[in-house]
Design an enzyme around this catalytic site. Structure first.
Site, mmCIF file in Angstrom:
data_model
loop_
_atom_site.group_PDB
_atom_site.id
_atom_site.type_symbol
_atom_site.label_atom_id
_atom_site.label_comp_id
_atom_site.label_asym_id
_atom_site.label_seq_id
_atom_site.Cartn_x
_atom_site.Cartn_y
_atom_site.Cartn_z
ATOM 1 N N ARG A 193 -6.769 -8.391 31.415
ATOM 2 C CA ARG A 193 -7.709 -7.375 30.937
ATOM 3 C C ARG A 193 -7.671 -7.406 29.414
ATOM 4 O O ARG A 193 -6.596 -7.557 28.815
ATOM 5 C CB ARG A 193 -7.322 -5.964 31.413
ATOM 6 N N GLU B 119 -16.742 -4.948 27.288
ATOM 7 C CA GLU B 119 -17.517 -5.962 28.008
ATOM 8 C C GLU B 119 -18.892 -5.399 28.342
ATOM 9 O O GLU B 119 -18.967 -4.294 28.881
ATOM 10 C CB GLU B 119 -16.769 -6.401 29.271
ATOM 11 N N HIS C 285 -15.868 -12.881 31.744
ATOM 12 C CA HIS C 285 -15.152 -12.270 32.874
ATOM 13 C C HIS C 285 -15.575 -12.894 34.215
ATOM 14 O O HIS C 285 -16.095 -12.205 35.103
ATOM 15 C CB HIS C 285 -15.358 -10.746 32.889
HETATM 16 P P1 NAP Z 1 -0.137 -8.677 40.850
HETATM 17 O O1 NAP Z 1 0.150 -9.618 41.978
HETATM 18 O O2 NAP Z 1 0.088 -7.241 41.042
HETATM 19 O O3 NAP Z 1 0.700 -9.211 39.585
HETATM 20 C C1 NAP Z 1 0.908 -8.455 38.449
HETATM 21 C C2 NAP Z 1 2.276 -8.781 37.891
HETATM 22 O O4 NAP Z 1 2.465 -8.095 36.671
HETATM 23 C C3 NAP Z 1 3.401 -8.398 38.819
HETATM 24 O O5 NAP Z 1 4.190 -9.524 39.043
HETATM 25 C C4 NAP Z 1 4.195 -7.335 38.067
HETATM 26 O O6 NAP Z 1 5.583 -7.606 38.258
HETATM 27 C C5 NAP Z 1 3.801 -7.590 36.619
HETATM 28 N N1 NAP Z 1 3.806 -6.344 35.841
HETATM 29 C C6 NAP Z 1 3.208 -5.183 36.126
HETATM 30 N N2 NAP Z 1 3.424 -4.284 35.175
HETATM 31 C C7 NAP Z 1 4.199 -4.884 34.261
HETATM 32 C C8 NAP Z 1 4.791 -4.469 33.046
HETATM 33 N N3 NAP Z 1 4.621 -3.221 32.594
HETATM 34 N N4 NAP Z 1 5.526 -5.355 32.358
HETATM 35 C C9 NAP Z 1 5.698 -6.605 32.813
HETATM 36 N N5 NAP Z 1 5.170 -7.058 33.968
HETATM 37 C C10 NAP Z 1 4.444 -6.207 34.677
HETATM 38 O O7 NAP Z 1 -1.650 -8.817 40.384
HETATM 39 P P2 NAP Z 1 -2.596 -10.120 40.433
HETATM 40 O O8 NAP Z 1 -3.344 -10.135 41.714
HETATM 41 O O9 NAP Z 1 -1.823 -11.309 40.028
HETATM 42 O O10 NAP Z 1 -3.640 -9.711 39.290
HETATM 43 C C11 NAP Z 1 -3.198 -9.481 37.975
HETATM 44 C C12 NAP Z 1 -4.322 -8.922 37.121
HETATM 45 O O11 NAP Z 1 -5.273 -9.939 36.826
HETATM 46 C C13 NAP Z 1 -5.178 -7.820 37.774
HETATM 47 O O12 NAP Z 1 -4.574 -6.555 37.635
HETATM 48 C C14 NAP Z 1 -6.486 -7.913 37.026
HETATM 49 O O13 NAP Z 1 -6.467 -7.029 35.928
HETATM 50 C C15 NAP Z 1 -6.513 -9.343 36.520
HETATM 51 N N6 NAP Z 1 -7.588 -10.156 37.156
HETATM 52 C C16 NAP Z 1 -8.576 -10.656 36.375
HETATM 53 C C17 NAP Z 1 -9.541 -11.469 36.919
HETATM 54 C C18 NAP Z 1 -10.656 -12.032 36.088
HETATM 55 O O14 NAP Z 1 -11.761 -12.144 36.581
HETATM 56 N N7 NAP Z 1 -10.414 -12.404 34.857
HETATM 57 C C19 NAP Z 1 -9.523 -11.763 38.295
HETATM 58 C C20 NAP Z 1 -8.486 -11.243 39.059
HETATM 59 C C21 NAP Z 1 -7.516 -10.422 38.472
HETATM 60 P P3 NAP Z 1 6.678 -6.471 38.110
HETATM 61 O O15 NAP Z 1 6.199 -5.322 38.935
HETATM 62 O O16 NAP Z 1 7.899 -7.125 38.617
HETATM 63 O O17 NAP Z 1 6.769 -6.178 36.663
HETATM 64 C C1 GLV Z 2 -11.247 -9.048 38.208
HETATM 65 O O1 GLV Z 2 -11.099 -8.938 37.031
HETATM 66 C C2 GLV Z 2 -10.433 -8.394 39.168
HETATM 67 O O2 GLV Z 2 -9.595 -7.556 38.786
HETATM 68 O O3 GLV Z 2 -10.628 -8.667 40.370
#
Ligand code: NAP
Ligand code: GLV
Ligand code: GLV
Length: 326
Positions: free
Chosen positions: A240, A269, A288
């Site tokens: 983000r 955005e 995005h």
């Molecule tokens: P996820 O599986 O929940 O992974 C997030 C990771 O971040 C977890 O391993 C968590 O581990 C860590 N985390 C959370 N808070 C933290 C903190 N304060 N300090 C350090 N580490 C922290 O989520 P995901 O499915 O991989 O998605 C991640 C993010 O990508 C989404 O939330 C979204 O914003 C973004 N995204 C963007 C797109 C796009 O189109 N560009 C698409 C999909 C997702 P711990 O709890 O162990 O810290």
């Molecule tokens: C995209 O940014 C998502 O959070 O799925």
């Protein structure tokens, strides 16, 4: 059929999901070119039991308090920082998201940005189209940085972080990661090492962000953190925009404290058409599109329909974000 259940969908999502809910509920889909404002969401959402929302919809407490019939918010994304979860939970509203199904697609885009930024792909394309390719080959033309054999720093070793890390196996990279919890399985599988954020920033050649946006991660990467990064290093952000202080990033790129960046997300955005970021050559930007493959968007759409149906049938939705509400 529960045609007295009204559901507002804030943007046309792929047909596959809409087909599962139209005819079952009274479904109203926003069809204008512009996204609905908070005011428009309230107007169209009035009387609705369900909403299907996009990450660009600001579902604040002010919106929630005007939608007293609302029972479920189905987010067409994995990230849900646009929704006031605390208030939704307090009001007994279920919130769901689309985890897992967009992981690989987003990891692919992350690597596309990583490679494009390292090897100046977009700049090179622009160079030719701007009719600047006058000399056949240059020993020092468009020099980039290597990926093979370097150190990759993953901030947030969750689903997408791990998928990005797995893709590095052909590049013989050393992997460092920063997450609050240690994942020994991943350390063994990927030969990754958990470090604190500052060590990661100092030692990595490429830093990629995969944490959710929340009050703890807002501006996690600011001036001081950017200054810790290596001179030629690359920052990739597909998480983000607000995880990074964008003004500080602009300065770091402009003054070459870091080498380049690959960005899919921005604090605002769409990014302002006057943003100085757009004048920098050493940044690759996409609007995005992390999860934007046809297949993945179809699966996300179906997942939203399934979550909505479960919630409205009184069952536990498979992808509930706030289970304490049940
Ligand atoms: P996820 O599986 O929940 O992974 C997030 C990771 O971040 C977890 O391993 C968590 O581990 C860590 N985390 C959370 N808070 C933290 C903190 N304060 N300090 C350090 N580490 C922290 O989520 P995901 O499915 O991989 O998605 C991640 C993010 O990508 C989404 O939330 C979204 O914003 C973004 N995204 C963007 C797109 C796009 O189109 N560009 C698409 C999909 C997702 P711990 O709890 O162990 O810290
Ligand atoms: C995209 O940014 C998502 O959070 O799925
Ligand atoms: C480049 O094309 C080379 O042959 O080294």
């Amino acid at each position: 059929m529960k045609m007295n259940y009204r559901v507002f969908v804030t943007r046309k999502i792929p047909k596959i999901g809409l087909d599962l809910i139209t005819g079952k509920y009274n479904v109203d889909v926003w069809s204008h070119e512009h996204l609905p404002t908070a005011q428009e969401i309230v107007e169209r959402g009035t009387g609705c039991i369900g909403l299907i929302t996009l990450l660009s919809d600001n579902i604040s407490n002010e919106v929630l308090e005007k939608l007293p019939k609302l029972k479920v918010i189905v987010q067409y994304a994995v990230g849900y920082d646009n929704i006031d979860i605390t208030e939704a939970t307090r009001r007994g509203i279920i919130v769901t998201n689309t985890p897992g199904v967009l992981t690989e697609t987003t990891a692919d885009l992350t690597w596309a940005l990583l490679i494009a930024a390292s090897r100046r792909i977009v700049e090179a394309d622009r160079y030719i189209r701007e009719k600047k390719w006058d000399v056949a080959w240059g020993p020092e033309m468009l020099l980039g940085t290597d990926i093979f054999g370097t150190t990759l720093g993953i901030v947030g070793m969750g689903r997408i972080g791990q998928a990005v890390a797995r893709r590095s196996s052909g590049f013989n990279m050393k992997i460092l990661y920063y997450s609050r919890t240690r994942n020994e399985g991943i350390e063994e599988e990927l030969n990754a090492k958990q470090v604190d954020l500052h060590t990661l920033l100092r030692e990595s050649d490429i830093v990629t962000l995969h944490i959710p946006l929340n009050s703890e991660t807002h501006h996690l990467i600011s001036k001081a953190e950017l200054e810790m990064m290596k001179d030629d290093s690359i920052l990739v952000n597909t998480s983000r925009g607000k995880v990074v202080d964008e003004d500080a990033l602009y300065t770091a790129l402009k003054e070459r404290h870091i080498g380049s960046a690959g960005l899919d997300v921005f604090r605002e955005e769409p990014i302002s058409k006057d943003s100085p970021m757009l004048d920098l050559q050493n940044v690759v930007i996409t609007p995005h599109i992390g999860s934007a493959s046809k297949n993945t968007r179809d699966i996300m759409s179906r997942m939203c329909a399934e979550n909505l149906i479960a919630a409205l049938d009184g069952n536990r939705p498979p992808n509930i974000v706030n289970p304490e509400v049940l």
